[in-house]
Design a protein around this motif. Structure first.
Motif, PDB file in Angstrom:
ATOM      1  N   GLU A 179      57.983  65.089  30.523  1.00  0.00           N
ATOM      2  CA  GLU A 179      58.401  66.153  31.522  1.00  0.00           C
ATOM      3  C   GLU A 179      57.329  66.139  32.758  1.00  0.00           C
ATOM      4  O   GLU A 179      57.691  66.664  33.972  1.00  0.00           O
ATOM      5  CB  GLU A 179      58.491  67.581  30.739  1.00  0.00           C
ATOM      6  N   THR A 233      52.536  65.060  17.642  1.00  0.00           N
ATOM      7  CA  THR A 233      53.999  65.204  18.015  1.00  0.00           C
ATOM      8  C   THR A 233      55.037  64.232  16.926  1.00  0.00           C
ATOM      9  O   THR A 233      55.821  64.571  16.462  1.00  0.00           O
ATOM     10  CB  THR A 233      54.154  64.621  19.322  1.00  0.00           C
ATOM     11  N   LEU A 252      50.901  55.640  18.818  1.00  0.00           N
ATOM     12  CA  LEU A 252      50.205  56.926  18.756  1.00  0.00           C
ATOM     13  C   LEU A 252      48.793  56.782  19.609  1.00  0.00           C
ATOM     14  O   LEU A 252      48.594  55.907  20.175  1.00  0.00           O
ATOM     15  CB  LEU A 252      50.167  57.691  17.294  1.00  0.00           C
ATOM     16  N   GLU A 389      40.676  62.169  20.074  1.00  0.00           N
ATOM     17  CA  GLU A 389      40.973  61.734  20.835  1.00  0.00           C
ATOM     18  C   GLU A 389      41.034  62.555  22.227  1.00  0.00           C
ATOM     19  O   GLU A 389      41.445  63.628  22.187  1.00  0.00           O
ATOM     20  CB  GLU A 389      42.508  61.087  20.753  1.00  0.00           C
TER      21      GLU A 389
HETATM   22  P1  NAD Z   1      53.046  63.956  23.509  1.00  0.00           P
HETATM   23  O1  NAD Z   1      53.312  63.640  22.099  1.00  0.00           O
HETATM   24  O2  NAD Z   1      53.040  65.290  24.062  1.00  0.00           O
HETATM   25  O3  NAD Z   1      54.486  63.602  24.379  1.00  0.00           O
HETATM   26  C1  NAD Z   1      55.203  62.291  24.246  1.00  0.00           C
HETATM   27  C2  NAD Z   1      56.500  62.434  24.628  1.00  0.00           C
HETATM   28  O4  NAD Z   1      57.187  63.069  23.403  1.00  0.00           O
HETATM   29  C3  NAD Z   1      57.017  63.424  25.959  1.00  0.00           C
HETATM   30  O5  NAD Z   1      58.199  62.690  26.266  1.00  0.00           O
HETATM   31  C4  NAD Z   1      57.288  64.552  25.182  1.00  0.00           C
HETATM   32  O6  NAD Z   1      58.157  65.422  25.898  1.00  0.00           O
HETATM   33  C5  NAD Z   1      57.868  64.221  24.000  1.00  0.00           C
HETATM   34  N1  NAD Z   1      58.029  65.318  22.691  1.00  0.00           N
HETATM   35  C6  NAD Z   1      57.003  66.251  22.690  1.00  0.00           C
HETATM   36  N2  NAD Z   1      57.503  66.947  21.615  1.00  0.00           N
HETATM   37  C7  NAD Z   1      58.646  66.439  21.361  1.00  0.00           C
HETATM   38  C8  NAD Z   1      59.474  66.734  20.005  1.00  0.00           C
HETATM   39  N3  NAD Z   1      59.268  67.914  19.458  1.00  0.00           N
HETATM   40  N4  NAD Z   1      60.600  66.021  19.889  1.00  0.00           N
HETATM   41  C9  NAD Z   1      60.817  65.003  20.548  1.00  0.00           C
HETATM   42  N5  NAD Z   1      59.967  64.685  21.619  1.00  0.00           N
HETATM   43  C10 NAD Z   1      58.931  65.220  21.939  1.00  0.00           C
HETATM   44  O7  NAD Z   1      52.354  62.833  24.249  1.00  0.00           O
HETATM   45  P2  NAD Z   1      51.699  62.926  25.642  1.00  0.00           P
HETATM   46  O8  NAD Z   1      50.692  63.870  25.957  1.00  0.00           O
HETATM   47  O9  NAD Z   1      52.752  62.585  26.571  1.00  0.00           O
HETATM   48  O10 NAD Z   1      50.945  61.435  25.699  1.00  0.00           O
HETATM   49  C11 NAD Z   1      49.787  61.136  25.325  1.00  0.00           C
HETATM   50  C12 NAD Z   1      49.472  60.526  24.006  1.00  0.00           C
HETATM   51  O11 NAD Z   1      50.341  59.359  23.856  1.00  0.00           O
HETATM   52  C13 NAD Z   1      48.149  60.271  23.560  1.00  0.00           C
HETATM   53  O12 NAD Z   1      47.624  60.424  22.321  1.00  0.00           O
HETATM   54  C14 NAD Z   1      48.150  58.737  23.694  1.00  0.00           C
HETATM   55  O13 NAD Z   1      47.108  58.168  22.905  1.00  0.00           O
HETATM   56  C15 NAD Z   1      49.501  58.436  23.205  1.00  0.00           C
HETATM   57  N6  NAD Z   1      50.019  57.352  23.802  1.00  0.00           N
HETATM   58  C16 NAD Z   1      49.920  56.043  22.643  1.00  0.00           C
HETATM   59  C17 NAD Z   1      50.332  54.732  23.361  1.00  0.00           C
HETATM   60  C18 NAD Z   1      50.397  53.866  22.038  1.00  0.00           C
HETATM   61  O14 NAD Z   1      51.051  52.640  22.464  1.00  0.00           O
HETATM   62  N7  NAD Z   1      49.768  53.664  21.038  1.00  0.00           N
HETATM   63  C19 NAD Z   1      50.751  54.583  24.606  1.00  0.00           C
HETATM   64  C20 NAD Z   1      50.413  55.528  25.608  1.00  0.00           C
HETATM   65  C21 NAD Z   1      50.005  56.875  24.926  1.00  0.00           C
END
Ligand code: NAD
Length: 485
Positions: A179, A233, A252, A389
């Motif tokens: 979002e 999440t 993650l 993290e």
């Molecule tokens: P987040 O988990 O808050 O959100 C990720 C996505 O999930 C967003 O689109 C969000 O709207 C959605 N989401 C949130 N709650 C949900 C639910 N209950 N059901 C379904 N979808 C839901 O993560 P973020 O803050 O957007 O991103 C940062 C995180 O992502 C960091 O921990 C980072 O390390 C991780 N990340 C991992 C990789 C990888 O390849 N391992 C790559 C990039 C980022």
């Protein structure tokens, strides 16, 4: 007069469809609202899933070479509109324009081209076993409607790493980007229309995770969920969909170590560790946030690293001399600076970074969410800044004495995404790499990615692998067919 805001609707069944409500989207470098994105309801998600279901029979039986051609066309059209994509991605995410131009959008193009050509060979191959009474062979079948959920740090780069393999394998898609960074999907959806992607093959729904994302995750007719985001999440969505037996890929968080031995190429190591700690404002899951340095070069390393970190310019993303742009949100900046303050109060030394009051920022950026590259020393392994993290431009440097000790300390966190090893000793690389609890070990480098290689984490950094055959395996079911004569 109030500024004209970019409005981003859902993209369902090949059309932009308005939603009942919209969410404000902020420009991180100014702190101002610059766009409104659809706030999808459960009904919006249902409509997207229905469109994807209807498109599936035709798309899944379209020959792979024709699917591949459309992906190639998508890549060409993104390339033609590179500058538009770059401008939006930088404005929406806060990253420097040069970085979006050098890394993010070229990677999007590469993802579509790579999977377009990869699938031509991979999907046609099968296992075959014959004996006098029977022949067994396998076929790779698309699965159906796939749910793809992505984070805000590398918005289109990571979303395209899911969309491209999912559709080239014959699946249809309901994608939900973060979002906080949904604006560039508007342009991507236009490219899908212009490239002749049939209606309903890719549907994009926008909105909050806890509503739109959640509705997708628990939708009974979406059997596959590919998720990249935070560990908390992922735990939640896996629990909430546990009764539905879905296929999950979870990419993650990380708390990635760099391990620096006395025999390393010192200058290269400093340069790359600066990049691995602070590129994209430290908002890359693979960023280094713990640097273990062998004691004999510890003081020299800290001095050189801090000097270089101080020289990295924080500023307006449109300025080509900017190394670090703005963090994604005010809330995230407060989280990052909270870790720094916590470390200071716990007795650690903040060698540089943090405060931005004296930054030379243009007037438009005075309310932006900036943090200087921050280096912390004299910190215990169990301090929050060493264990959790932070996902910002913050790295801790600590000394170590020998291999066994540093392996144990590097592995002492709940994450296991990647590590980098800095040494000229090949035997040491061979000895240590299998013992590091991570999905990727980089030796004398960082972020060198070959898409044929498996990408993913262990422990709380995720399950499953993406890239090459790992993605096509995930987005297909391989069936065995046995013919008895
Ligand atoms: P987040 O988990 O808050 O959100 C990720 C996505 O999930 C967003 O689109 C969000 O709207 C959605 N989401 C949130 N709650 C949900 C639910 N209950 N059901 C379904 N979808 C839901 O993560 P973020 O803050 O957007 O991103 C940062 C995180 O992502 C960091 O921990 C980072 O390390 C991780 N990340 C991992 C990789 C990888 O390849 N391992 C790559 C990039 C980022």
């Amino acid at each position: 007069m109030p500024p004209v805001l970019e409005t981003v609707h859902n993209f369902i069944d090949g059309e932009f469809q308005p939603s009942d409500e919209y969410i404000d989207s902020y420009e991180p470098s100014t702190g101002k609202v610059w766009a409104r994105i659809a706030n999808s309801s459960e009904e919006d998600i249902n409509r997207a899933v229905e469109a994807a279901e209807q498109a599936f029979p035709q798309w899944s039986s379209t020959p792979v070479d024709q699917r591949s051609k459309i992906l190639m066309k998508i890549a060409d059209l993104i390339e033609e509109r590179l500058d538009e994509f770059v401008e939006i991605e930088s404005k929406d995410q806060g990253k420097p324009v040069w970085l979006a131009k050098m890394v993010d959008i070229p990677r999007v193009i590469h993802n579509f081209r790579y999977f377009a050509t990869y699938a031509l060979h991979d999907l046609n191959s099968s296992s075959l076993k014959q004996d006098t009474s029977s022949t067994n062979y396998t076929v790779k079948c698309p699965i159906g409607v796939t749910g793809l959920i992505s984070p805000w740090n590398l918005p289109l780069y990571l979303l395209s790493f899911k969309i491209a393999p999912a559709i080239v394998c014959g699946n249809t898609v309901v994608a939900k980007p973060s979002e906080m960074t949904s604006v560039s999907v508007k342009l991507l959806a236009k490219v899908f229309q212009d490239a002749g992607l049939p209606k309903g093959v890719v549907n994009i729904v926008l909105g909050y995770g806890k509503t739109a994302g959640q509705a997708l995750v628990v939708h009974p007719r979406v059997p596959v969920i590919s998720f990249t985001g935070g560990t908390a999440t992922a735990e939640h969505i896996r629990r909430s969909a546990a009764h539905l037996c879905k296929k999950f890929s979870l990419e993650l968080g990380g708390k990635n170590p760099a391990i620096v031995f006395e025999d390393c190429n010192f200058d290269k190591c400093i340069d790359v560790c600066i990049r691995s700690s602070f590129i994209n404002q430290g908002e890359v899951c693979l960023c280094t946030s713990r640097i273990f340095v062998q004691r004999g070069i510890y003081e020299k390393f800290v001095q050189a690293f801090v000097e270089k970190a101080k020289s990295k310019r924080v500023g307006d993303p449109v300025d080509s001399s900017t190394f670090c742009g703005a963090l994604i949100s005010l809330e995230h900046r407060n989280k990052v600076t909270g870790y720094i303050e916590g470390a200071r109060q716990g007795g650690a030394t903040i060698q540089c970074g943090h405060g931005v009051l004296d930054l030379d920022l243009p007037a438009r950026c005075k309310d932006g969410y900036f943090v200087r590259p921050t280096v912390i020393t004299d910190i215990a392994d169990d301090a929050p800044a060493m264990k959790e993290e932070i996902f910002g431009p913050v790295t801790c440097i600590v000394p170590f004495d020998d291999e066994a000790e540093v392996i144990q300390r590097a592995n002492s966190v709940k994450y296991g995404l990647c590590a980098s090893l800095w040494t000229e000793n090949v035997s040491r690389v061979h000895r240590m790499s299998p013992k590091l609890d991570v999905g990727t070990v980089w030796v004398n480098c960082w972020l060198v990615r070959d898409l044929d290689m498996p990408f993913g984490g262990i422990k709380e950094s995720g399950t499953g692998r993406e890239g090459g055959k790992y993605s096509t395996e995930f987005f297909t079911e391989e069936k065995t067919i046995c013919i008895q004569y």
